[in-house]
Design a protein around this motif. Structure first.
Motif, PDB file in Angstrom:
ATOM      1  N   ASP A  19       0.801  -1.177   0.060  1.00 29.41           N
ATOM      2  CA  ASP A  19       0.117  -0.084   0.133  1.00 29.41           C
ATOM      3  C   ASP A  19       1.003   1.356   0.000  1.00 29.41           C
ATOM      4  O   ASP A  19       1.678   1.167   0.583  1.00 29.41           O
ATOM      5  N   GLU A  20       0.575   2.532  -0.503  1.00 30.03           N
ATOM      6  CA  GLU A  20       1.345   3.535  -0.677  1.00 30.03           C
ATOM      7  C   GLU A  20       1.621   3.968   0.505  1.00 30.03           C
ATOM      8  O   GLU A  20       2.627   4.859   0.666  1.00 30.03           O
ATOM      9  N   GLN A  21       0.951   3.824   1.618  1.00 29.29           N
ATOM     10  CA  GLN A  21       1.255   4.373   3.010  1.00 29.29           C
ATOM     11  C   GLN A  21       1.847   3.578   3.791  1.00 29.29           C
ATOM     12  O   GLN A  21       2.345   3.994   4.928  1.00 29.29           O
ATOM     13  N   GLU A  22       2.013   2.244   3.373  1.00 27.51           N
ATOM     14  CA  GLU A  22       2.702   1.220   4.492  1.00 27.51           C
ATOM     15  C   GLU A  22       4.342   1.578   4.098  1.00 27.51           C
ATOM     16  O   GLU A  22       4.711   1.954   3.233  1.00 27.51           O
ATOM     17  N   THR A  23       4.864   1.016   5.230  1.00 33.44           N
ATOM     18  CA  THR A  23       6.372   0.959   5.549  1.00 33.44           C
ATOM     19  C   THR A  23       6.922  -0.219   5.532  1.00 33.44           C
ATOM     20  O   THR A  23       6.182  -1.196   5.525  1.00 33.44           O
ATOM     21  N   THR A  65       5.724  -4.255   6.554  1.00 32.13           N
ATOM     22  CA  THR A  65       5.496  -5.078   5.641  1.00 32.13           C
ATOM     23  C   THR A  65       6.359  -6.343   5.428  1.00 32.13           C
ATOM     24  O   THR A  65       6.321  -7.086   4.889  1.00 32.13           O
ATOM     25  N   THR A 104       6.690   5.459  -1.404  1.00 30.25           N
ATOM     26  CA  THR A 104       6.209   6.551  -2.156  1.00 30.25           C
ATOM     27  C   THR A 104       6.991   7.898  -1.682  1.00 30.25           C
ATOM     28  O   THR A 104       7.391   8.616  -2.348  1.00 30.25           O
ATOM     29  N   GLN A 105       7.147   7.884  -0.474  1.00 33.16           N
ATOM     30  CA  GLN A 105       7.925   9.088   0.307  1.00 33.16           C
ATOM     31  C   GLN A 105       9.298   8.895  -0.123  1.00 33.16           C
ATOM     32  O   GLN A 105      10.024   9.968  -0.099  1.00 33.16           O
ATOM     33  N   SER A 165       7.402   5.369   3.873  1.00 30.71           N
ATOM     34  CA  SER A 165       6.634   4.497   2.745  1.00 30.71           C
ATOM     35  C   SER A 165       7.576   4.854   1.550  1.00 30.71           C
ATOM     36  O   SER A 165       8.377   5.393   1.481  1.00 30.71           O
TER      37      SER A 165
END
Length: 86
Positions: A22-26, A30, A67-68, A65
């Motif tokens: 997921d885009e917000q998961e680190t 995970t 994405t970040q 994340s």
């Protein structure tokens, strides 16, 4: 949910899997589950030490994340182990 290509440096050989994160998961949240699934398939990371995930030659921060950190869907992430001295 974005898919990423993960290449695992295992005792048998390099293994490639597509993984949904997921885009917000680190990676903190995970990676243990991903490595558990890898072990369920009979594969184990080569070497002893902490896992590391590298993208574009840079070791990723597990607390942010993907994405970040600028990682995009379908990018290739290399997973191996690193021994930390200390």
């Amino acid at each position: 949910m974005p898919k990423y290509q993960m290449l695992f440096d295992t005792v048998r050989a390099e293994q490639k899997f597509n993984v949904d994160i997921d885009e917000q998961e680190t990676l903190d949240a995970t990676l243990d589950e991903i490595l558990f699934e890898l072990r369920e398939r009979g594969d184990y990371l080569k070497g002893e030490g902490q896992p590391q995930v590298v993208w574009n030659g840079v070791s990723l921060d597990f607390s942010l994340s993907l994405t970040q950190q600028g990682v995009r869907a379908n990018d290739i992430l290399r997973v191996s182990t690193i021994v930390l001295n200390g």
